[in-house]
Scaffold this motif. Structure first.
Motif, PDB file in Angstrom:
ATOM      1  N   LEU A   1      43.096  35.877  25.345  1.00  0.00           N
ATOM      2  CA  LEU A   1      44.236  35.082  25.816  1.00  0.00           C
ATOM      3  C   LEU A   1      45.269  35.921  26.559  1.00  0.00           C
ATOM      4  CD1 LEU A   1      45.238  32.559  22.991  1.00  0.00           C
ATOM      5  CD2 LEU A   1      43.554  32.338  24.797  1.00  0.00           C
ATOM      6  N   GLU A   2      45.097  37.245  26.539  1.00  0.00           N
ATOM      7  CA  GLU A   2      46.142  38.080  27.135  1.00  0.00           C
ATOM      8  C   GLU A   2      46.304  37.798  28.615  1.00  0.00           C
ATOM      9  OE1 GLU A   2      45.515  42.188  26.171  1.00  0.00           O
ATOM     10  OE2 GLU A   2      46.049  41.854  24.068  1.00  0.00           O
ATOM     11  N   ASN A   3      47.543  37.659  28.990  1.00  0.00           N
ATOM     12  CA  ASN A   3      47.842  37.453  30.401  1.00  0.00           C
ATOM     13  C   ASN A   3      48.095  38.794  31.063  1.00  0.00           C
ATOM     14  OD1 ASN A   3      47.903  34.481  30.898  1.00  0.00           O
ATOM     15  ND2 ASN A   3      49.249  34.593  29.114  1.00  0.00           N
ATOM     16  N   ASP A   4      48.201  38.780  32.351  1.00  0.00           N
ATOM     17  CA  ASP A   4      48.437  39.995  33.108  1.00  0.00           C
ATOM     18  C   ASP A   4      49.757  40.641  32.670  1.00  0.00           C
ATOM     19  OD1 ASP A   4      48.907  41.895  34.998  1.00  0.00           O
ATOM     20  OD2 ASP A   4      48.188  40.657  36.670  1.00  0.00           O
ATOM     21  N   PRO A   5      49.727  41.930  32.279  1.00  0.00           N
ATOM     22  CA  PRO A   5      50.959  42.586  31.802  1.00  0.00           C
ATOM     23  C   PRO A   5      52.098  42.513  32.814  1.00  0.00           C
ATOM     24  CG  PRO A   5      49.053  44.049  31.570  1.00  0.00           C
ATOM     25  CD  PRO A   5      48.567  42.822  32.272  1.00  0.00           C
ATOM     26  N   GLU A   6      51.765  42.392  34.078  1.00  0.00           N
ATOM     27  CA  GLU A   6      52.821  42.286  35.105  1.00  0.00           C
ATOM     28  C   GLU A   6      53.776  41.135  34.828  1.00  0.00           C
ATOM     29  OE1 GLU A   6      51.590  41.778  39.104  1.00  0.00           O
ATOM     30  OE2 GLU A   6      50.653  43.762  39.186  1.00  0.00           O
ATOM     31  N   ASN A   7      53.239  40.097  34.170  1.00  0.00           N
ATOM     32  CA  ASN A   7      54.075  38.932  33.864  1.00  0.00           C
ATOM     33  C   ASN A   7      55.193  39.250  32.885  1.00  0.00           C
ATOM     34  OD1 ASN A   7      52.199  37.583  35.325  1.00  0.00           O
ATOM     35  ND2 ASN A   7      51.221  36.565  33.598  1.00  0.00           N
ATOM     36  N   PHE A   8      55.047  40.369  32.186  1.00  0.00           N
ATOM     37  CA  PHE A   8      55.951  40.612  31.066  1.00  0.00           C
ATOM     38  C   PHE A   8      56.888  41.771  31.348  1.00  0.00           C
ATOM     39  CE2 PHE A   8      52.099  38.644  29.591  1.00  0.00           C
ATOM     40  CZ  PHE A   8      52.602  37.541  28.920  1.00  0.00           C
TER      41      PHE A   8
ATOM     42  N   MET B   1      35.097  31.251  30.053  1.00  0.00           N
ATOM     43  CA  MET B   1      35.318  31.169  31.498  1.00  0.00           C
ATOM     44  C   MET B   1      36.567  31.956  31.872  1.00  0.00           C
ATOM     45  SD  MET B   1      34.465  27.154  32.148  1.00  0.00           S
ATOM     46  CE  MET B   1      35.925  26.488  31.476  1.00  0.00           C
ATOM     47  N   PRO B   2      36.510  33.285  31.716  1.00  0.00           N
ATOM     48  CA  PRO B   2      37.726  34.089  31.933  1.00  0.00           C
ATOM     49  C   PRO B   2      38.326  33.892  33.324  1.00  0.00           C
ATOM     50  CG  PRO B   2      35.775  35.492  31.585  1.00  0.00           C
ATOM     51  CD  PRO B   2      35.356  34.100  31.328  1.00  0.00           C
ATOM     52  N   GLU B   3      37.490  33.533  34.301  1.00  0.00           N
ATOM     53  CA  GLU B   3      37.999  33.352  35.670  1.00  0.00           C
ATOM     54  C   GLU B   3      38.951  32.154  35.778  1.00  0.00           C
ATOM     55  OE1 GLU B   3      34.980  32.791  34.633  1.00  0.00           O
ATOM     56  OE2 GLU B   3      34.550  30.719  35.206  1.00  0.00           O
ATOM     57  N   ALA B   4      38.881  31.260  34.781  1.00  0.00           N
ATOM     58  CA  ALA B   4      39.729  30.054  34.833  1.00  0.00           C
ATOM     59  C   ALA B   4      41.211  30.407  34.761  1.00  0.00           C
ATOM     60  CB  ALA B   4      39.359  29.090  33.711  1.00  0.00           C
ATOM     61  N   ARG B   5      41.534  31.588  34.233  1.00  0.00           N
ATOM     62  CA  ARG B   5      42.947  31.982  34.148  1.00  0.00           C
ATOM     63  C   ARG B   5      43.598  31.964  35.535  1.00  0.00           C
ATOM     64  NH1 ARG B   5      44.268  35.322  30.391  1.00  0.00           N
ATOM     65  NH2 ARG B   5      42.309  36.434  30.625  1.00  0.00           N
ATOM     66  N   SER B   6      42.865  32.450  36.534  1.00  0.00           N
ATOM     67  CA  SER B   6      43.439  32.487  37.876  1.00  0.00           C
ATOM     68  C   SER B   6      43.022  31.323  38.751  1.00  0.00           C
ATOM     69  CB  SER B   6      43.022  33.773  38.588  1.00  0.00           C
ATOM     70  OG  SER B   6      43.301  34.880  37.782  1.00  0.00           O
ATOM     71  N   TYR B   7      41.802  30.813  38.517  1.00  0.00           N
ATOM     72  CA  TYR B   7      41.290  29.830  39.471  1.00  0.00           C
ATOM     73  C   TYR B   7      41.223  28.413  38.929  1.00  0.00           C
ATOM     74  CZ  TYR B   7      40.161  34.171  41.780  1.00  0.00           C
ATOM     75  OH  TYR B   7      40.268  35.402  42.342  1.00  0.00           O
ATOM     76  N   GLY B   8      41.652  28.243  37.654  1.00  0.00           N
ATOM     77  CA  GLY B   8      41.627  26.899  37.076  1.00  0.00           C
ATOM     78  C   GLY B   8      40.228  26.497  36.641  1.00  0.00           C
ATOM     79  N   MET B   9      40.117  25.230  36.291  1.00  0.00           N
ATOM     80  CA  MET B   9      38.863  24.775  35.681  1.00  0.00           C
ATOM     81  C   MET B   9      37.836  24.328  36.709  1.00  0.00           C
ATOM     82  SD  MET B   9      39.484  24.947  32.392  1.00  0.00           S
ATOM     83  CE  MET B   9      38.335  23.810  31.674  1.00  0.00           C
ATOM     84  N   GLY B  10      38.202  24.310  37.976  1.00  0.00           N
ATOM     85  CA  GLY B  10      37.274  23.760  38.963  1.00  0.00           C
ATOM     86  C   GLY B  10      36.346  24.785  39.572  1.00  0.00           C
TER      87      GLY B  10
END
Ligand SMILES: *Cc1c(COP(=O)(O)O)cnc(C)c1O
Length: 564
Positions: free
Chosen positions: A380-387, A192-201
């Protein structure tokens, strides 16, 4: 009451084995400054000497010089000293040494309370090197060569487990709980790759699958991830030996697929905490493959195995069971052989948990999550902007963007490396076999007592759980346990279960601490389920034989006072 094929001597120590065991204990578990000069440092030597007196926990404070005064200070003082303390060898800080000496004494041969051990000498040495060099594993620039050491140990564990070391990867993290968290997260991010931004719901329905025999970190992790535990988690029944019920698993997985519910992660356990139930991965893997094919599921459920305790059995995958070079006694040899058949299946898992800090004899915290296919980490990679405050061209080389943590310490990694290096596969085999020989001897001797029921007698792990019944009212512990095991929703059943538990609990409390410091557990197993899926927990007593210093004499001393 021996099994037909067993005889008394099958439980005893062979001379060959005993000689090897004594060597391993003296070289790697004795804090001997001749082998390990760090232990000669005055403060260390003070703590080691204090802990080797072998006093009962309650007497240690009284025996400590100035103990009561220090105890009162540690509980009351609340200010940082104004003036610096000048360091010099004679000026050892009293409080530091007091606290260090009076930490729980895992070196005491009687310490068998739980899945906790004294660390081995080389791992302490290794961890101290890691503490001294202080790498931060978050990122190559902050850890230097430690990153390569991490990859090295990961390759070693991949080889032991039957993963391809070139394809596998792994992350040292803080405890088995976090390793399992990585397992769940890998499943979520893949399915569920979309869960990274939108959560589990989101729009997609899902179910997590684990087993009722699993560790409580299954629940704490799912809850942390925001999963609805009641409606979105399926806990599969376990068999009498605390293994996952494969038939029930298949039914549940198929129901999920039929209802178009995705299954991000299937969490198995190899080596449950209290009874060492070992789930079989291969049949679960095959069912997953077959059903995914049948229902056209594109992203396969991630299979994570919680082998926090069980992983140590991997050291026996290459043992020669026909020549038995270590002289392991027959009962334990056969038990190990059965375990090895199960642990060979770990290579079917997509990832698994290793706690070096448990049956690997490395100081806290030292845990490693192993991942079969390094591409999985990409999920598991997060958005590179975070880093943005890490340099771009260094980022590609580390797990930086995929880890849950930011800073990761290196002492656990260094400790694990050193334990593996110095003890080698044979050193580990010797000490692990010693523990299992103790556990088997204990099971066997307990079994001879009137009124005692040993749980999962055939499971070959360090934990031994049992119930003691009142021989005046219970004729056959075996039948009584059978009665308790078959859950009934009625008053009579509950009161009989409670009567038995209270009787045992009372004996446990009256006995006090002799020979072994066993402990009381509110649930050593589940009952069966009735037609409405109701069931309950059965409490009991437990000893976990991971202590390299426990011997048959300690066990005999305990058994002499078993029923008082
Ligand atoms: C101990 C244990 C854990 C949790 O590990 P920590 O290192 O204590 O976080 C998870 N699963 C099993 C089976 C365990 O025994």
């Amino acid at each position: 009451m021996l099994e037909e094929s067993e005889c008394e001597s099958d439980f005893l120590l062979t001379d060959d084995f005993n000689a090897l065991y004594v060597d391993v204990r003296d070289r790697y578990f004795s804090r001997n400054a001749e082998y390990w000069p760090v232990f000669a440092e005055p403060g260390m030597a003070h703590i080691i000497a204090g802990r080797q007196e072998g006093l009962e926990d309650d007497d240690r404070l009284k025996a400590y010089p100035n103990g009561e005064k220090l105890y009162s200070r540690i509980r009351q003082e609340c200010t940082v000293p104004q003036a610096p303390t000048i360091p010099c060898p004679e000026n050892k800080d009293e409080m530091l040494l007091f606290a260090g000496t009076l930490c729980k004494n895992w070196e005491n041969p009687a310490s068998v309370e739980n899945v906790i051990t004294m660390p081995c000498d080389p791992a302490i040495y290794g961890s101290m090197i890691g503490t001294l060099s202080n790498p931060n594993l978050v990122y190559k620039e902050y850890c230097g060569m430690a990153e390569d050491l991490e990859r090295y140990v990961v390759r070693q564990m991949a080889t032991l487990a039957g993963y391809n070391p070139a394809q596998a990867t792994g992350i040292f993290t803080q405890g088995g709980t976090f390793c399992n968290l990585y397992g769940y997260l890998l499943g979520i991010r893949k399915s569920m790759p979309e869960a990274r931004s939108y959560g589990m719901g989101g729009t997609q329905d899902y179910r997590f699958i684990n087993s009722k025999g699993g560790h409580y970190s299954n629940t704490t992790n799912l809850s942390l991830l925001g999963v609805n535990l009641k409606d979105k988690t399926i806990r599969i029944k376990v068999t009498k030996n605390n293994k996952i019920d494969v038939k029930d698993f298949e039914l549940q997985l198929e129901s999920c697929f039929r209802l178009k519910s995705s299954v991000p992660c299937i969490m198995l356990t190899m080596g449950t905490t209290d009874t060492f139930g070992v789930d079989e991965v291969k049949p679960v893997y095959e069912i997953r493959e077959r059903l995914c094919e049948q229902y056209g599921i594109e992203v396969l459920p991630h299979i994570h195995v919680d082998a926090a305790i069980g992983w140590s059995m991997l050291f026996f995958l290459t043992y020669n069971f026909s020549t038995n070079p270590l002289g392991i006694n027959l009962v334990t040899l056969h038990g190990l052989e059965r375990n090895v058949e199960l642990f060979r299946q770990i290579r079917y898992a997509d990832s698994f948990t290793i706690d070096f800090q448990k049956w690997g004899y490395v100081p806290y915290t030292s845990s490693l999550v192993m991942i079969k296919n390094k591409n999985d980490l990409k999920a598991l990679e997060n958005d590179p902007e975070n880093f943005s405050y890490f340099e771009d061209d260094m980022q590609g080389q580390t797990h930086l963007q995929s880890t849950i943590e930011c800073s990761r310490g290196g002492s656990g990694l260094f400790g694990a490396y050193a334990a593996l290096k110095y003890m080698g596969i044979e050193g580990y085999q010797t000490i692990l076999a010693h523990c299992l020989q103790n556990a088997n001897y204990f099971r066997h001797r307990l079994h001879e007592f009137e009124g005692v029921k040993v749980l999962a007698y055939d499971n070959q792990g360090p934990s031994v759980a049992f119930r003691i019944y009142n021989p005046a009212v219970v004729q056959s512990p075996k039948d009584e346990f059978k009665f308790e095991y078959e859950y009934q929703h009625c008053e009579e059943y509950q009161s009989r279960l409670q009567r038995n538990s209270l009787w045992h609990r009372d004996i446990f409390l009256r006995r006090g601490k002799v020979g072994l410091y066993t402990n009381w557990v509110e649930f050593i197993c589940h009952t069966s389920h009735d037609e409405k899926d109701r069931h309950c927990y059965i409490p009991g007593e437990k000893a976990v034989f991971m202590n390299p210093r426990t011997t048959f004499e300690d066990i005999d001393a305990y058994l002499a006072c078993l029923i008082v």
